[in-house]
Every structure is written in structure tokens, then in C-alpha cells.
Design an enzyme around this catalytic site. Structure first.
Site, PDB file in Angstrom:
ATOM      1  N   SER A   1      32.520  33.499 107.195  1.00  0.00           N
ATOM      2  CA  SER A   1      33.597  34.012 108.035  1.00  0.00           C
ATOM      3  C   SER A   1      34.558  34.840 107.198  1.00  0.00           C
ATOM      4  CB  SER A   1      34.344  32.855 108.693  1.00  0.00           C
ATOM      5  OG  SER A   1      35.128  32.201 107.712  1.00  0.00           O
ATOM      6  N   LYS A   2      35.574  35.346 107.867  1.00  0.00           N
ATOM      7  CA  LYS A   2      36.570  36.210 107.220  1.00  0.00           C
ATOM      8  C   LYS A   2      37.125  35.601 105.925  1.00  0.00           C
ATOM      9  CE  LYS A   2      37.463  40.205 108.910  1.00  0.00           C
ATOM     10  NZ  LYS A   2      36.650  40.888 107.946  1.00  0.00           N
ATOM     11  N   ARG A   3      37.327  34.264 105.972  1.00  0.00           N
ATOM     12  CA  ARG A   3      37.980  33.660 104.797  1.00  0.00           C
ATOM     13  C   ARG A   3      37.101  33.718 103.541  1.00  0.00           C
ATOM     14  NH1 ARG A   3      36.279  28.098 104.090  1.00  0.00           N
ATOM     15  NH2 ARG A   3      34.877  27.703 105.837  1.00  0.00           N
ATOM     16  N   HIS A   4      35.853  34.098 103.687  1.00  0.00           N
ATOM     17  CA  HIS A   4      35.001  34.240 102.504  1.00  0.00           C
ATOM     18  C   HIS A   4      35.061  35.646 101.925  1.00  0.00           C
ATOM     19  CE1 HIS A   4      33.173  30.740 104.674  1.00  0.00           C
ATOM     20  NE2 HIS A   4      33.424  30.238 103.481  1.00  0.00           N
ATOM     21  N   GLY A   5      36.072  36.399 102.338  1.00  0.00           N
ATOM     22  CA  GLY A   5      36.270  37.740 101.771  1.00  0.00           C
ATOM     23  C   GLY A   5      35.537  38.793 102.565  1.00  0.00           C
TER      24      GLY A   5
END
Ligand code: GLU
Length: 480
Positions: free
Chosen positions: A245-249
Site C-alpha cells: 500500500s501507499k505506506r510502503h513508499g
């Protein structure tokens, strides 16, 4: 084997993400390996979510990566008659039927199923409506969908090239919708019609579609179409094995382009998300993956998405990149940072790129590392100040340095080094006592390209000005 024809079929509802890019790439590698054809199909029947901007971004992303196609883009939204004709045909043959159930009736069914502890499935209420009743509802203008008559017994088996046979009990499917009430086909229906019509031989797509495939097979069978071969490529998971997801960059190709990654590094990296050449080497050219790519060697296991590895690979491709190409790639980053304008000195930029490239892993890092060649205003590295500028006598050493540098006529790296070596001998100091503070003075940094390379690139005037400025700074901190 049939003539190889594969397709990449994005839904234009966002950018080209790593997962989509890998699906496109694996199709492309397979097509090129087999001298087949690659088709770009646009799954844009979801009119509310599909946008022209998304499609443009996806096409730009593919082109930038160097993934090309032989036919298309073919837009599903322009082929609506085709789907309707086939749906009508199935209804006429009694293999599909009109369903007039209202939202309330469907909600009721869902509740009943829930109560009975069963998965929510369509009850089959309209499956055997008498013809006159159908006619009556039609005449009344009642809304309807078209549902496939799914066999209630037996199994549907997906023969998957990567996973082997995967069996599904038909009893787990209800009579699913193939045409919606707005006359739009559902994904499963449109994809079967198109894959057949476009003579697709192999369907290579993400594992998330594995549960759709038996439904598609039921549609192939109802229509009497020859089935293609299927290959479902594993999920891509985050390093902690959670869903990406987004939080993985950064996960979209555009983001990586803007961060200064080279397309060939991304291609190499996403190929590794499920495949590796027979020699196990992780760095390889596209020619090599084309010549070796087969589906039976694609991994069944989830691929782990690791941007560190991508960055490592990018560093390798940057080191191997032709200097003119690299220079051209870096220029927009320099413009973006305001370090150069439109009227730049290409040859000078090229020299600086070649001086700094060795240590950097992205185009953006290269541009960053070039900053002090174009910009006189920079801060001195804090640790460097403590270590080199706060040392006793450093200001005097730098004053002597200015004097000897001023006498160098041909300000190249050989002559400046000679002048510096002579000075070191004369003052009887260690080379570091002169080199380190000079580097900090002219670049603000404690590391970087060879000191005399930097001096040569900056030229005599700038080099001396910067050392003078550093002397002032040193005198200031020493309270002189
Ligand atoms: N439009 C679908 C997707 O983007 C295509 C799936 C398929 O390849 O059939 O997931």
C-alpha cells in the site's frame, strides 16, 4: 502451440503501478520470446471510474519502460454491441436469462442466506421464468440484468501454467450477472468475448484474478469458445508480507521516474518479481530475459517488493550508463532544482556528471550532488566544521593555499595537485590538514569526487573565492 497472442488489459482508473507494470512486462516478454503479438486492451466499461488521463498515464508509463504493443489500444467502451449480441445469443439458446429482481428482493435473499449461514448467492428466482412473464415485464419496461445459467453440480478446473490445476466446485457460484441493467457487460463477460475475439492464446495476469477464471471458463463453455491457456502470476507483497500500500513508499512507475530511476533498472527489478534467469544472476539485460522467458519458470510464491533492491540495481545501471545519455537524463532534475536555467553549458554539466556519478544511485541524487558546482550558497557540513575548521591553524593553512593556487596558471588537476604537494612539504603538515579543509571550503562536504577534479571544474576564480569565504567563516567562529 497456437500463434502466441497476449494482451495487457488495464482498467484506466489510476497510474501504472508496479503490479500492472509487471503484468504488462511478463506478457510482453512472453510475446517477444515466442515471436507473438502483444495487444493493449483498455477495460473501460466502468465509465464512472475510467478516465482518459489515467489511460494516458498508463500509456506513457509503458512507453517510458520500453514495453510496446503490436495492436491497440482497443477500448472496450467502443465494442458494446459485441457484448450485447453475445448476451442475446446466450439468452436465445437458454444458457443465460433475464433477471428482473429488484434491489429489495436481492437484499432479502442476502438476508435469508445469512440467516441460514450460507454465503450470499442469487437464489435463481428468475432462472425459469415463463416466456410470457418475461414478455410482460419487458413490455412494462421493468429493469433487468442478464445472468448466466451456471451448472449447479460438477467442478470447473483452471489449468494454470504456473500453479497447475486449480479446482472450483460449481456449487460455490451463483448465476452471476453478465450484463448489467445499464446494458454494460460485467468484467468477466467482456473479457471472455474480447479474449476470444482478439484470438488471445495465453492469458497472463495477477493471482487476484484466479477466482474470476472459473467463471470465465463457464462463459467460454456456454458460448462454445475455445479456451486460452491461463497463467496467474503471484501477488506482490510488502517486505513485512502485508498487502502493498501507499505506506510502503512509491509504487507507481511515474513516481519512480520522478525520483530519478532509469527505466532499464525498473524493468530488471520487476522482472525479478517472479522470475530469474537460469544462471541465477540478478542483473540482466532485457535481451537476455526475452531469450530465456518461459512461464513454467515463473515462481508460484509471492514476490516481495523491496525498493532497496531497486535502488541498488538503479545504482548499477547509472554506473554503466552512457555519459551523454546520463547527462541528458540528469538535466531536467537540475532545472527542477533551479540549479541551471534553459541556457546551460552542456559540456560543463557532462563533466560534473562524470565526476559525481560513481557514488550516486538515482538521477535525483546525482543532481543533488552537483549542487555546489552551480550554487555558491551552501552550508558547511556540521561534523566537518568541528573536525577541520575548528582546528588550530587551519585559517593560516588556507591562506597559504590561496597564495599558491593563485600562482597556478593552467588551473588543471595536475598543476593544482603539484602546487598543493609542494605546499604540504613546505609547511611540513599532513596532506589531510590541507585537503580536508579545502574540500569543505569549496564543496561544503567531507566527501565527494577527487579534490583536484572539483577544483578544475570550479576553476581558479571560484575555488579561491570559496576558500576566502571559508577563512572568513573560520575567523568568525574563532571570534577573531
Ligand atoms: N482490467 C482487468 C485488471 O486490470 C484485467 C484483468 C485481466 O487481465 O483479465 O485487473
Amino acid at each position: 502451440m497456437r500463434d502466441v497472442r497476449v494482451r495487457f488489459a488495464p482498467s484506466p482508473t489510476g497510474n501504472l503501478h508496479i503490479g500492472g507494470a509487471r503484468t504488462a512486462l511478463f506478457n510482453w516478454l512472453f510475446a517477444r520470446h515466442n515471436n507473438g503479438k502483444m495487444i493493449l486492451r483498455v477495460d473501460d466499461t466502468d465509465l464512472e471510474r475510467s478516465t482518459g488521463d489515467s489511460m494516458k498515464a498508463i500509456i506513457d508509463g509503458l512507453k517510458w519502460l520500453g514495453i510496446d504493443w503490436d495492436e491497440g489500444p482497443i477500448y472496450q467502451s467502443k465494442r458494446l454491441d459485441l457484448y450485447k449480441n453475445y448476451a442475446d445469443k446466450l439468452v436465445k439458446e437458454g444458457k443465460a436469462y433475464y433477471c428482473f429482481c429488484t434491489k429489495e428482493e436481492l437484499d432479502e435473499m442476502r438476508k435469508e442466506a445469512q440467516k441460514a449461514g450460507k454465503p450470499p448467492m442469487y437464489s435463481g428466482k428468475c432462472r425459469n421464468l415463463p416466456a410470457d412473464e418475461v414478455k410482460k415485464y419487458m413490455d412494462e419496461g421493468k429493469k433487468y440484468v442478464v445472468r448466466l445459467k451456471v451448472p449447479k453440480e460438477g467442478k470447473t478446473t483452471v489449468h494454470d501454467i504456473i500453479r497447475g490445476d486449480v479446482e472450483f466446485d460449481n456449487s460455490t457460484f451463483d448465476d452471476f450477472i453478465i450484463m448489467k441493467s445499464d446494458n454494460m457487460p460485467t468484467y468477466n463477460f467482456a473479457t471472455v468475448i474480447d479474449d476470444y475475439d482478439l484470438k488471445i492464446s495465453h492469458i497472463i495476469r495477477g493471482e487476484e484474478h484466479l477466482s474470476n477464471t472459473p467463471k470465465q471458463i463457464l462463459i467460454y463453455d456456454a458460448l462454445g469458445f475455445e479456451k486460452p491457456s491461463f497463467a496467474h502470476v503471484s501477488m506482490i507483497l510488502a517486505p513485512d508480507r502485508s498487502k502493498l500500500s501507499k505506506r510502503h513508499g512509491a509504487t507507481s512507475v511515474q513516481e519512480f521516474r520522478d525520483l530519478g530511476y532509469l527505466p532499464e533498472a525498473i524493468i530488471n527489478y520487476i522482472t525479478l518479481l517472479g522470475w530469474i534467469p537460469s544462471d541465477g544472476e540478478e542483473v540482466f539485460s532485457t535481451e537476455k530475459s526475452i531469450s530465456e522467458f518461459t512461464l513454467d519458470r515463473v515462481s508460484k510464491n509471492p514476490a516481495i517488493y523491496d525498493t532497496k533492491k531497486l535502488t541498488w540495481l538503479n545504482g548499477i545501471y547509472i554506473r554503466d550508463c552512457d555519459i551523454d545519455r546520463l547527462t541528458k537524463e540528469v538535466i531536467p532534475f537540475l532545472i527542477n532544482k533551479g540549479l541551471i536555467g534553459d541556457n546551460y553549458d552542456y559540456d560543463y554539466i557532462k563533466k560534473v556528471v562524470s565526476a559525481v556519478r560513481e557514488r550516486e544511485k538515482t538521477l535525483n541524487e546525482i543532481a543533488e550532488a552537483m549542487s555546489y558546482y552551480f550554487n555558491d550558497e551552501f552550508d558547511y557540513d556540521e561534523k566537518g566544521v568541528k573536525k577541520y575548521f575548528e582546528k588550530d591553524g587551519v585559517d593560516n593553512i588556507l591562506k597559504e593555499a590561496i597564495e599558491v593556487l593563485d600562482k597556478v596558471d593552467d588551473f588543471n588537476l595536475v598543476e593544482t595537485e603539484k602546487a598543493y604537494r609542494d605546499l604540504i612539504e613546505k609547511l611540513d603538515i599532513k596532506s589531510g590538514d590541507l585537503f580536508h579543509p579545502t574540500r569543505l571550503a569549496i564543496s561544503g562536504k567531507t566527501f565527494g569526487p577527487g579534490l583536484f577534479d572539483i577544483m578544475e571544474l570550479l576553476g581558479k576564480k571560484k575555488t579561491i573565492e570559496r576558500i576566502k569565504k571559508a577563512i572568513k567563516y573560520i575567523e568568525n567562529i574563532k571570534g577573531k
